[in-house]
Design an enzyme around this catalytic site. Structure first.
Site, mmCIF file in Angstrom:
data_model
loop_
_atom_site.group_PDB
_atom_site.id
_atom_site.type_symbol
_atom_site.label_atom_id
_atom_site.label_comp_id
_atom_site.label_asym_id
_atom_site.label_seq_id
_atom_site.Cartn_x
_atom_site.Cartn_y
_atom_site.Cartn_z
ATOM 1 N N SER A 186 -2.692 -0.324 -5.765
ATOM 2 C CA SER A 186 -2.784 -1.022 -4.485
ATOM 3 C C SER A 186 -2.006 -0.362 -3.357
ATOM 4 C CB SER A 186 -2.270 -2.457 -4.663
ATOM 5 O OG SER A 186 -0.942 -2.442 -5.158
ATOM 6 N N LYS A 187 -1.404 0.789 -3.599
ATOM 7 C CA LYS A 187 -0.520 1.382 -2.602
ATOM 8 C C LYS A 187 -1.277 2.303 -1.638
ATOM 9 C CE LYS A 187 2.997 -0.727 -4.425
ATOM 10 N NZ LYS A 187 2.487 -1.260 -5.695
ATOM 11 N N ASN A 188 -0.544 2.842 -0.647
ATOM 12 C CA ASN A 188 -1.192 3.615 0.414
ATOM 13 C C ASN A 188 -1.910 4.856 -0.101
ATOM 14 O OD1 ASN A 188 -0.762 2.021 2.655
ATOM 15 N ND2 ASN A 188 1.257 2.870 3.073
#
Length: 405
Positions: free
Chosen positions: A175-177
Site C-alpha cells: 500500500s505504500k508510495n
C-alpha cells in the site's frame, strides 16, 4: 483487499524477466538508484524485506538496548513498537497532535527524560515534518528516527525525508508510495554502519509473494477474478502474510534481505517517480476539492513537497464501526475507502505494549474519526473520478445528517 499504490498487473508481468539478472545485481542497482535519488553514498542505503526490519536495524546500529526508553507515537502500526522490547528497551507512548497527525514538539520536549534514547518521529499519511533544531540540541543523547513508511519521496523545506535526522526507515509494502509487494530500507546517517540481513526469503515464501501480488493486482482489474485467484491460492497455502504473532503477541519480525522480485518491481517505479508524484498531486487536488464541499469534515493541508500515501479526512464525531462506514461509502462511490489507523495501535486488537486506554486522547480521536482515499496510479484524474467523488460527497453528507439527528 490490499491496495498497490504504484503497481499494476502488467508491471508485475514485466518484472519477471528481470529476475534473470539475479538478486545481488538487482539489489545493487536498486541501492544505487535510491542513493542517487537521495543524494547520499550508497553505503547509507540498507535494503530489507520490511520497513520494520529496517527500524530494528537502525535501533541496533544506534546502540539502543537494555534500560533505554524509546518514545513511540500513539497513532501507529503495531509492528513499530514490536521491534523495541526485542532489544531490551522499553516503549513509551506519546500522544500525537490532531492538528498535524504527528507530534506536538513542546509535548515531545517535555516527555524526553533521562532514560530516553530514541524517538520514532511519525510522518503519518506522507507529509514530512522536521524536529526543531533547538529541541535536538537540548537532548544530544537522543536519536530521532523517521518513520518514513508513509513518506517516500516527501520533502520538508526542500530536503528529502530521511536525510535530516538520525536515520529513517521506509516501507515498500503493497500500500505504500512505491510497491514491491514487500520490502523496505534504512537510510543511515553519515558515519553509521549497518549490514544487510543475511537471511533470504525462502523459495516457498517467494512463490507465495508472487501468487498473492498477482491476486491483488488482478482484483484491481476485475474484482471477481481477483477473489477467485486469492481463494484458490489460500486453499493451496500460497498466500503471503505476516505472522499472526506480530499482531497478537507483539513479536518482532525476523529481518531478511529484500527479495529479488521486490527489487525487480521497484526499479521501473523509481524511473517513473516524477510522473507518479505528479499524478498523486492531481489526485489530491481532486479529493480536496470534493471533500471541501462537505461541511464538518477535517482536511489536512499538504505542504510543498508533500506526497500522500493515502488521502485522509476526519469526520466531526467518532464512528462506532469505521469499517462498516468505509464499506458503505465504498459501495456508494466505487473507491476503496480505507480505515488507517483504526486504533492508536493498528490494527485494532493488536498487542498493546503497555498502552493505557485514555492516555492519548488525540490519537484515540483520530483513530475513531479518520478515513482515507486511495492514491493509486491506476485511478485516472478524469470526469469519471469526479462523478465518483460527487457520489462520495453525497453519501458523506447523508451519513452526517443521519448522525446529527
Amino acid at each position: 483487499m490490499l491496495t498497490a499504490n504504484s503497481l499494476t498487473l502488467p508491471m508485475l508481468l514485466a518484472a519477471l524477466p528481470r529476475l534473470v539478472a539475479g538478486r545481488t545485481a538487482l539489489r545493487r542497482r536498486l541501492r544505487d538508484e535510491l542513493a542517487r535519488l537521495f543524494g547520499v553514498d550508497a553505503r547509507r542505503i540498507v535494503l530489507t524485506d520490511t520497513g520494520r526490519a529496517a527500524l530494528a536495524l537502525l535501533l541496533r546500529a544506534h546502540g539502543v538496548g537494555a534500560g533505554d526508553e524509546v518514545i513511540v507515537p500513539a497513532y501507529t502500526c503495531v509492528v513499530v513498537p514490536n521491534q523495541i522490547p526485542a532489544l531490551g528497551a522499553t516503549v513509551r507512548w506519546l500522544d500525537v497532535s490532531a492538528a498535524t497527525l504527528g507530534f506536538d514538539w513542546s509535548r515531545l520536549d517535555a516527555a524526553i527524560g533521562p532514560a530516553t534514547r530514541a524517538v520514532i518521529v511519525p510522518h503519518n499519511f506522507g507529509p514530512a515534518c522536521r524536529v526543531p533544531d533547538a529541541l535536538r540540541l537540548r537532548h544530544p543523547r537522543v536519536v530521532f528516527l523517521d518513520d518514513a513508511a508513509h513518506g517516500f519521496a516527501s520533502q520538508c523545506d526542500g530536503q528529502w525525508l530521511g536525510t535530516y535526522h538520525d536515520g529513517a526507515f521506509f516501507s515498500f509494502e503493497y500500500s505504500k508510495n512505491l510497491s514491491g509487494g514487500i520490502g523496505g530500507f534504512a537510510l543511515l546517517p553519515e558515519g553509521l554502519v549497518a549490514e544487510e540481513p543475511p537471511a533470504e526469503l525462502g523459495a516457498l515464501d517467494q512463490l507465495r509473494l508472487l501468487a498473492t501480488l498477482t491476486g491483488h493486482l488482478l482484483a484491481a482489474r476485475c474484482a471477481l477474478a481477483g477473489r477467485v485467484w486469492l481463494a484458490l491460492a489460500r486453499r493451496v497455502g500460497l498466500i503471503y502474510r505476516s505472522s499472526d504473532a506480530e499482531v497478537a503477541d507483539g513479536v518482532a519480525h525476523p529481518p531478511r534481505a529484500l527479495p529479488a522480485l521486490s527489487a525487480a518491481l521497484l526499479l521501473p517505479q523509481l524511473a517513473a517517480l516524477p510522473a507518479l508524484l505528479r499524478h498523486k498531486q492531481r489526485l489530491a487536488e481532486h479529493y480536496r476539492a470534493a471533500l471541501s464541499a462537505v461541511p464538518g469534515l477535517t482536511l489536512w493541508p499538504g505542504a510543498p513537497g508533500a506526497h500522500w500515501v493515502r488521502y485522509p479526512f476526519a469526520l466531526p464525531q467518532p464512528v462506532a464501526d469505521k469499517a462498516a462506514l468505509a464499506r458503505r461509502l465504498s459501495a456508494a462511490c466505487g473507491l476503496a475507502i480505507g480505515v488507517w489507523f483504526d486504533d492508536v495501535i493498528h490494527p485494532a486488537g493488536s498487542f498493546r505494549h503497555g498502552y493505557l486506554a485514555g492516555s492519548a486522547p488525540e490519537g484515540e480521536r483520530l483513530a475513531a474519526t479518520v478515513l482515507n482515499l486511495p492514491m493509486n496510479v491506476a485511478i485516472a484524474c478524469d470526469a469519471a473520478l469526479d462523478a465518483r467523488l460527487a457520489r462520495l460527497a453525497a453519501a458523506l453528507a447523508a451519513y452526517l445528517k443521519e448522525t446529527a439527528a
